[in-house]
Scaffold this motif. Structure first.
Motif, mmCIF file in Angstrom:
data_model
loop_
_atom_site.group_PDB
_atom_site.id
_atom_site.type_symbol
_atom_site.label_atom_id
_atom_site.label_comp_id
_atom_site.label_asym_id
_atom_site.label_seq_id
_atom_site.Cartn_x
_atom_site.Cartn_y
_atom_site.Cartn_z
ATOM 1 N N MET A 1 7.160 14.311 30.074
ATOM 2 C CA MET A 1 7.360 14.844 31.422
ATOM 3 C C MET A 1 6.559 16.132 31.600
ATOM 4 O O MET A 1 6.581 17.009 30.739
ATOM 5 N N ARG A 2 5.876 16.253 32.724
ATOM 6 C CA ARG A 2 4.907 17.338 32.898
ATOM 7 C C ARG A 2 5.536 18.713 33.152
ATOM 8 O O ARG A 2 4.871 19.736 32.929
ATOM 9 N N LEU A 3 6.787 18.753 33.602
ATOM 10 C CA LEU A 3 7.414 20.038 33.915
ATOM 11 C C LEU A 3 8.696 20.258 33.120
ATOM 12 O O LEU A 3 9.594 20.983 33.551
ATOM 13 N N GLU A 4 8.774 19.667 31.963
ATOM 14 C CA GLU A 4 9.999 19.738 31.166
ATOM 15 C C GLU A 4 10.394 21.182 30.878
ATOM 16 O O GLU A 4 9.582 22.003 30.427
ATOM 17 N N ASN A 5 11.653 21.490 31.192
ATOM 18 C CA ASN A 5 12.264 22.804 30.955
ATOM 19 C C ASN A 5 11.683 23.934 31.798
ATOM 20 O O ASN A 5 12.000 25.101 31.563
ATOM 21 N N ARG A 6 10.847 23.619 32.774
ATOM 22 C CA ARG A 6 10.359 24.642 33.696
ATOM 23 C C ARG A 6 11.419 24.881 34.777
ATOM 24 O O ARG A 6 12.139 23.965 35.168
ATOM 25 N N ILE A 7 11.497 26.106 35.254
ATOM 26 C CA ILE A 7 12.467 26.485 36.285
ATOM 27 C C ILE A 7 11.721 26.706 37.589
ATOM 28 O O ILE A 7 10.788 27.524 37.645
ATOM 29 N N ALA A 8 12.111 25.967 38.625
ATOM 30 C CA ALA A 8 11.358 25.986 39.876
ATOM 31 C C ALA A 8 12.252 26.295 41.067
ATOM 32 O O ALA A 8 13.392 25.822 41.147
ATOM 33 N N LEU A 9 11.717 27.064 41.997
ATOM 34 C CA LEU A 9 12.349 27.312 43.294
ATOM 35 C C LEU A 9 11.469 26.709 44.373
ATOM 36 O O LEU A 9 10.257 26.951 44.410
ATOM 37 N N ILE A 10 12.086 25.927 45.266
ATOM 38 C CA ILE A 10 11.368 25.364 46.410
ATOM 39 C C ILE A 10 12.161 25.699 47.663
ATOM 40 O O ILE A 10 13.344 25.346 47.767
ATOM 41 N N THR A 11 11.530 26.374 48.607
ATOM 42 C CA THR A 11 12.214 26.694 49.855
ATOM 43 C C THR A 11 11.981 25.582 50.874
ATOM 44 O O THR A 11 11.021 24.816 50.786
ATOM 45 N N GLY A 12 12.901 25.496 51.840
ATOM 46 C CA GLY A 12 12.807 24.444 52.844
ATOM 47 C C GLY A 12 12.842 23.071 52.223
ATOM 48 O O GLY A 12 12.183 22.127 52.688
ATOM 49 N N ALA A 13 13.637 22.919 51.156
ATOM 50 C CA ALA A 13 13.607 21.689 50.350
ATOM 51 C C ALA A 13 14.751 20.739 50.655
ATOM 52 O O ALA A 13 14.988 19.799 49.905
ATOM 53 N N GLY A 14 15.442 20.951 51.760
ATOM 54 C CA GLY A 14 16.540 20.059 52.113
ATOM 55 C C GLY A 14 16.088 18.738 52.692
ATOM 56 O O GLY A 14 16.857 17.774 52.733
ATOM 57 N N ARG A 15 14.844 18.705 53.155
ATOM 58 C CA ARG A 15 14.324 17.466 53.752
ATOM 59 C C ARG A 15 12.806 17.498 53.717
ATOM 60 O O ARG A 15 12.186 18.477 53.309
ATOM 61 N N GLY A 16 12.198 16.404 54.153
ATOM 62 C CA GLY A 16 10.759 16.341 54.322
ATOM 63 C C GLY A 16 9.960 16.547 53.042
ATOM 64 O O GLY A 16 10.359 16.105 51.953
ATOM 65 N N ILE A 17 8.845 17.235 53.171
ATOM 66 C CA ILE A 17 7.947 17.457 52.037
ATOM 67 C C ILE A 17 8.651 18.215 50.929
ATOM 68 O O ILE A 17 8.519 17.884 49.745
ATOM 69 N N GLY A 18 9.395 19.253 51.289
ATOM 70 C CA GLY A 18 10.069 20.053 50.281
ATOM 71 C C GLY A 18 11.025 19.241 49.439
ATOM 72 O O GLY A 18 11.080 19.395 48.214
ATOM 73 N N ARG A 19 11.784 18.374 50.084
ATOM 74 C CA ARG A 19 12.719 17.533 49.322
ATOM 75 C C ARG A 19 11.970 16.556 48.412
ATOM 76 O O ARG A 19 12.376 16.346 47.254
ATOM 77 N N ALA A 20 10.895 15.969 48.920
ATOM 78 C CA ALA A 20 10.123 15.044 48.081
ATOM 79 C C ALA A 20 9.590 15.750 46.836
ATOM 80 O O ALA A 20 9.608 15.199 45.731
ATOM 81 N N ILE A 21 9.122 16.978 47.007
ATOM 82 C CA ILE A 21 8.624 17.743 45.862
ATOM 83 C C ILE A 21 9.760 18.075 44.912
ATOM 84 O O ILE A 21 9.628 17.946 43.688
ATOM 85 N N ALA A 22 10.899 18.497 45.458
ATOM 86 C CA ALA A 22 12.045 18.830 44.615
ATOM 87 C C ALA A 22 12.472 17.631 43.770
ATOM 88 O O ALA A 22 12.739 17.761 42.565
ATOM 89 N N GLU A 23 12.519 16.459 44.370
ATOM 90 C CA GLU A 23 12.915 15.259 43.633
ATOM 91 C C GLU A 23 11.868 14.897 42.575
ATOM 92 O O GLU A 23 12.213 14.491 41.458
ATOM 93 N N HIS A 24 10.597 15.050 42.907
ATOM 94 C CA HIS A 24 9.534 14.742 41.942
ATOM 95 C C HIS A 24 9.565 15.741 40.786
ATOM 96 O O HIS A 24 9.418 15.362 39.619
ATOM 97 N N TYR A 25 9.780 17.022 41.093
ATOM 98 C CA TYR A 25 9.911 18.014 40.031
ATOM 99 C C TYR A 25 11.082 17.659 39.115
ATOM 100 O O TYR A 25 10.977 17.805 37.887
ATOM 101 N N GLY A 26 12.181 17.220 39.699
ATOM 102 C CA GLY A 26 13.333 16.820 38.891
ATOM 103 C C GLY A 26 13.010 15.667 37.966
ATOM 104 O O GLY A 26 13.411 15.667 36.792
#
Length: 259
Positions: A1-26
Motif C-alpha cells: 500500500m502506497r500510503l501505509e501508516n501515513r496520517i492525512a487531513l483532507i478538508t471538504g471531504a464529506g462528499r465529491g472529490i474530497g470524499r473520493a480521495i479520502a476513501e482512496h487514501y484509506g
C-alpha cells in the motif's frame, strides 16, 4: 500500500472529490482525518472508509475559522501523533458576471478557497516542520491556470492557491515539505451540477449546450474528469518519494488545458 501508516487531513471531504480521495487514501493504508463543514457529512465518509477496512476520524471544520482549523489539526496530532499529508480541498462556487457580482459573494468564495487554504497550510506546516517533513497538497483547477467567464472569484482564488503552493514549496524545502496543486477539469460533482443550470440561464443556452459547448468544448474526447481520476493523482502526489516533484501544478482534464 502506497500510503501505509501515513496520517492525512483532507478538508471538504464529506462528499465529491474530497470524499473520493479520502476513501482512496484509506484503501492505500493512510489514517485519514475527514474534515467537513458538518460532522454528519464527515462521519458518513469515515464510515465508508472503516467499512472498507481503513482507519479514519471525523472532524467538523469550517476552514474559514482559524480556531476550528487549529483545533482540528491539534486533534489529529493528539489522536495519531503527527500529520504527514494535508490536502486543502474545501471549495464553493458562485456564478455571476463581474459587473453584477456583490462584494459579499466575492469574499465568500475567496474566504473558503484562499483563506481556508492558508489556514490549513499554516496549521499543517507547524506540525510537519516539527516532525521533519510532509506533503502539502491543494485542490486547484484548470482555473488555476486560465479563466472562464462568470467565475471571477473562483478563478482569482484558484490562481491564488497556485501562488501559495509555490511559496510553500520554496519555504518548505529546508524542512522536508513538498507542495503541489492538483488542477482538474470539470468533474461531475454537486458543485458542477449546480453550475450547469446557472450558466445556462446566464448564457441563454440549453443545459446540454453548457456541457458540450462550454464545459467540455476543449477536451480531447468530450468526457468529464472523474473523481477516481483525481483521487489516483492525489495518491501519487502524496506517495511521491522525493522533492523532484514540488511546486508543480498537475493538470487532469482530458486535455482541456495542456502545459
Amino acid at each position: 500500500m502506497r500510503l501505509e501508516n501515513r496520517i492525512a487531513l483532507i478538508t471538504g471531504a464529506g462528499r465529491g472529490i474530497g470524499r473520493a480521495i479520502a476513501e482512496h487514501y484509506g484503501r492505500e493504508g493512510a489514517r485519514v482525518a475527514v474534515a467537513d463543514l458538518t460532522l454528519e457529512s464527515a462521519q458518513e465518509a469515515v464510515d465508508a472508509i472503516e467499512q472498507a477496512g481503513g482507519t479514519a476520524m471525523a472532524l467538523a471544520m469550517d476552514v474559514t475559522d482559524e480556531h476550528a482549523v487549529d483545533a482540528g489539526v491539534a486533534a489529529i496530532v493528539e489522536k495519531w501523533g503527527g500529520l504527514d499529508i494535508a490536502l486543502a480541498n474545501a471549495g464553493i462556487q458562485h456564478i455571476d458576471a463581474v459587473h453584477k457580482l456583490s462584494f459579499s459573494d466575492w469574499r465568500k468564495v475567496m474566504n473558503v478557497h484562499l483563506d481556508g487554504a492558508f489556514l490549513v497550510t499554516r496549521a499543517a506546516l507547524k506540525q510537519m516542520y516539527a516532525s521533519g517533513g510532509g506533503t502539502m497538497l491543494y485542490m486547484g483547477s484548470v482555473h488555476s491556470l486560465e479563466a472562464s467567464p462568470l467565475k471571477a472569484p473562483y478563478v482569482a482564488a484558484k490562481h491564488g492557491m497556485l501562488g501559495l503552493c509555490r511559496a510553500v514549496a520554496k519555504e518548505g524545502a529546508e524542512h522536508g515539505v513538498r507542495s503541489n496543486i492538483i488542477c482538474p477539469g470539470f468533474v461531475r460533482t454537486p458543485l458542477v451540477d449546480k453550475q450547469i443550470p446557472e450558466q445556462a440561464k446566464e448564457l441563454g443556452m440549453s443545459e446540454e449546450d453548457v456541457i458540450s459547448k462550454v464545459m467540455l468544448k476543449n477536451t480531447v474526447d468530450g468526457e468529464f474528469t472523474t473523481v477516481e481520476d483525481v483521487a489516483e493523482l492525489a495518491v501519487h502526489l502524496a506517495a511521491f518519494p522525493s522533492a523532484a516533484l514540488t511546486g508543480q501544478s498537475i493538470v487532469v482534464s482530458h486535455g482541456w488545458h495542456m502545459q
